[in-house]
Scaffold this motif. Structure first.
Motif, PDB file in Angstrom:
ATOM      1  N   ARG A 203       0.842  -1.198   0.000  1.00 60.03           N
ATOM      2  CA  ARG A 203       0.000   0.000   0.000  1.00 60.03           C
ATOM      3  C   ARG A 203       0.882   1.255   0.000  1.00 60.03           C
ATOM      4  O   ARG A 203       1.878   1.321   0.722  1.00 60.03           O
ATOM      5  CB  ARG A 203      -0.911   0.031   1.237  1.00 60.03           C
ATOM      6  CG  ARG A 203      -1.982  -1.047   1.253  1.00 60.03           C
ATOM      7  CD  ARG A 203      -3.021  -0.807   0.164  1.00 60.03           C
ATOM      8  NE  ARG A 203      -4.100  -1.785   0.225  1.00 60.03           N
ATOM      9  CZ  ARG A 203      -4.072  -2.959  -0.425  1.00 60.03           C
ATOM     10  NH1 ARG A 203      -3.009  -3.288  -1.149  1.00 60.03           N
ATOM     11  NH2 ARG A 203      -5.097  -3.777  -0.342  1.00 60.03           N
ATOM     12  N   THR A 204       0.507   2.217  -0.830  1.00 61.45           N
ATOM     13  CA  THR A 204       1.193   3.503  -0.844  1.00 61.45           C
ATOM     14  C   THR A 204       0.484   4.458   0.115  1.00 61.45           C
ATOM     15  O   THR A 204      -0.586   4.143   0.649  1.00 61.45           O
ATOM     16  CB  THR A 204       1.201   4.099  -2.261  1.00 61.45           C
ATOM     17  OG1 THR A 204      -0.154   4.242  -2.726  1.00 61.45           O
ATOM     18  CG2 THR A 204       1.959   3.192  -3.222  1.00 61.45           C
ATOM     19  N   GLU A 205       1.075   5.627   0.311  1.00 63.16           N
ATOM     20  CA  GLU A 205       0.524   6.584   1.282  1.00 63.16           C
ATOM     21  C   GLU A 205      -0.875   7.061   0.905  1.00 63.16           C
ATOM     22  O   GLU A 205      -1.679   7.394   1.772  1.00 63.16           O
ATOM     23  CB  GLU A 205       1.470   7.781   1.402  1.00 63.16           C
ATOM     24  CG  GLU A 205       2.802   7.430   2.054  1.00 63.16           C
ATOM     25  CD  GLU A 205       3.694   8.637   2.188  1.00 63.16           C
ATOM     26  OE1 GLU A 205       3.271   9.730   1.734  1.00 63.16           O
ATOM     27  OE2 GLU A 205       4.802   8.510   2.737  1.00 63.16           O
ATOM     28  N   ASP A 206      -1.166   7.116  -0.402  1.00 64.69           N
ATOM     29  CA  ASP A 206      -2.473   7.625  -0.830  1.00 64.69           C
ATOM     30  C   ASP A 206      -3.538   6.526  -0.929  1.00 64.69           C
ATOM     31  O   ASP A 206      -4.640   6.767  -1.394  1.00 64.69           O
ATOM     32  CB  ASP A 206      -2.350   8.348  -2.172  1.00 64.69           C
ATOM     33  CG  ASP A 206      -1.775   7.451  -3.264  1.00 64.69           C
ATOM     34  OD1 ASP A 206      -1.130   6.442  -2.916  1.00 64.69           O
ATOM     35  OD2 ASP A 206      -1.974   7.759  -4.452  1.00 64.69           O
ATOM     36  N   GLN A 207      -3.190   5.301  -0.510  1.00 64.64           N
ATOM     37  CA  GLN A 207      -4.147   4.189  -0.526  1.00 64.64           C
ATOM     38  C   GLN A 207      -4.590   3.864   0.894  1.00 64.64           C
ATOM     39  O   GLN A 207      -3.871   4.119   1.861  1.00 64.64           O
ATOM     40  CB  GLN A 207      -3.516   2.941  -1.172  1.00 64.64           C
ATOM     41  CG  GLN A 207      -3.250   3.089  -2.661  1.00 64.64           C
ATOM     42  CD  GLN A 207      -2.590   1.836  -3.234  1.00 64.64           C
ATOM     43  OE1 GLN A 207      -1.612   1.321  -2.683  1.00 64.64           O
ATOM     44  NE2 GLN A 207      -3.116   1.340  -4.331  1.00 64.64           N
ATOM     45  N   ASP A 208      -5.788   3.283   0.985  1.00 62.51           N
ATOM     46  CA  ASP A 208      -6.285   2.857   2.292  1.00 62.51           C
ATOM     47  C   ASP A 208      -5.444   1.703   2.818  1.00 62.51           C
ATOM     48  O   ASP A 208      -5.006   0.837   2.051  1.00 62.51           O
ATOM     49  CB  ASP A 208      -7.752   2.409   2.176  1.00 62.51           C
ATOM     50  CG  ASP A 208      -8.666   3.571   1.824  1.00 62.51           C
ATOM     51  OD1 ASP A 208      -8.327   4.706   2.201  1.00 62.51           O
ATOM     52  OD2 ASP A 208      -9.701   3.336   1.167  1.00 62.51           O
ATOM     53  N   PRO A 209      -5.200   1.644   4.121  1.00 61.82           N
ATOM     54  CA  PRO A 209      -4.420   0.523   4.683  1.00 61.82           C
ATOM     55  C   PRO A 209      -5.182  -0.789   4.561  1.00 61.82           C
ATOM     56  O   PRO A 209      -6.396  -0.808   4.310  1.00 61.82           O
ATOM     57  CB  PRO A 209      -4.235   0.933   6.149  1.00 61.82           C
ATOM     58  CG  PRO A 209      -5.340   1.888   6.428  1.00 61.82           C
ATOM     59  CD  PRO A 209      -5.614   2.614   5.155  1.00 61.82           C
ATOM     60  N   LEU A 210      -4.453  -1.880   4.729  1.00 62.03           N
ATOM     61  CA  LEU A 210      -5.082  -3.202   4.655  1.00 62.03           C
ATOM     62  C   LEU A 210      -6.106  -3.368   5.773  1.00 62.03           C
ATOM     63  O   LEU A 210      -5.880  -2.931   6.904  1.00 62.03           O
ATOM     64  CB  LEU A 210      -4.021  -4.295   4.774  1.00 62.03           C
ATOM     65  CG  LEU A 210      -3.034  -4.451   3.601  1.00 62.03           C
ATOM     66  CD1 LEU A 210      -1.942  -5.445   3.978  1.00 62.03           C
ATOM     67  CD2 LEU A 210      -3.742  -4.917   2.341  1.00 62.03           C
TER      68      LEU A 210
END
Length: 284
Positions: A203-210
């Motif tokens: 996951r990148t910073e602009d994506q929601d966490p798992l």
């Protein structure tokens, strides 16, 4: 050692470049034929930056790539006692006392005696390194959500790979390969395949966490994916007649060391199965 508090050793700044991945002009610099303007190359920029650094830290300039008779010959003035890089522009860059040049190469087949005589040589047999450094290095990169599987990864690896009864030795001595391989490259391929299978959890910073469900699924899938990666790295170069032998050995070791539950079903060849990360099960 310096990071751990030792005053005896200096910090080391390492700069790595592959001289064969770029042109000679991009490496050393060249004149523009239209404007006659000089453009510095990558090496010139690195050399200037490191030589002008007045900190007492060590600076290593590492050439990680094949040697050819063209680019390495231009390094002779740097490698002799003068330690100066002479550019076509007329600029001369002096190496500082804290700088070291290193060449990490596969062979010196096309290097001239003049080049070889200027360098100190360290030859490392692949077999003398063993496989554990590769494992330790990879385990440091394992994503945090499956970190608790590290001990299991190590157990499976150590039960399958090292020693005269290991499967890499078996591939080398008892199995005919379709394409010739190198032992350490088989292990590197294992980790590369595994890393590619774990990309879906990155996951990148602009994506929601798992989500918790995804983290739980990653931990369920981790060990079967490691087995799948092992099959399609260490065991994949074998010719058709050698694959049943490898499968038999893998299943025997899995049963002996207690991880057979993570292997594909026995009704078909292990090469016929893939692990479905959505349904978390083996499928043919």
């Amino acid at each position: 050692l310096n990071k751990e508090g030792s005053d005896k050793y200096m910090k080391v700044k390492v700069v790595v470049l592959n001289p064969k991945s770029i042109t000679m002009g991009q490496l050393y610099g060249d004149f523009d034929e239209a404007t006659h303007e000089w453009t510095d190359g990558v090496l010139a920029c690195y050399m200037r930056e490191l030589s002008e650094d007045t900190k007492p830290d060590k600076k290593w300039l590492m050439f990680d790539g094949p040697v050819d008779a063209i680019w390495i010959e231009n390094m002779n003035t740097v490698l002799d006692d003068n330690k100066k890089l002479c550019l076509v522009s007329g600029e001369i860059i002096q190496m500082s006392g804290t700088m070291t040049m290193m060449f990490e190469v596969e062979d010196l087949a096309v290097a001239s005696p003049a080049t070889v005589s200027r360098c100190g040589m360290v030859y490392m047999e692949p077999s003398s390194m063993g496989y554990e450094p590769l494992l330790n290095s990879w385990l440091k990169t394992v994503p945090s959500m499956i970190e608790k599987q590290k001990d299991k990864f190590r157990q499976i690896f150590m039960s399958l790979v090292p020693g005269l009864d290991g499967m890499v030795f078996m591939v080398r001595k008892n199995i005919k390969e379709v394409v010739a391989t190198v032992d350490t490259n088989l292990i590197a391929s294992l980790f590369n395949v595994m890393d590619s299978l774990l990309k879906r959890y990155a996951r990148t910073e602009d994506q929601d966490p798992l989500s918790l469900e995804e983290i739980e699924g990653a931990n369920v899938a981790a060990l079967p994916l490691f087995i799948f990666s092992f099959i399609w790295s260490v065991c994949c170069s074998a010719a058709a007649q050698g694959r049943p032998k490898l499968e038999e050995t893998l299943r025997q070791k899995a049963s002996e060391f207690g991880f057979d539950e993570h292997l594909p079903p026995t009704d078909k060849s292990m090469y016929d199965y893939t692990f479905d990360q959505d349904e978390l099960m083996w499928k043919d």
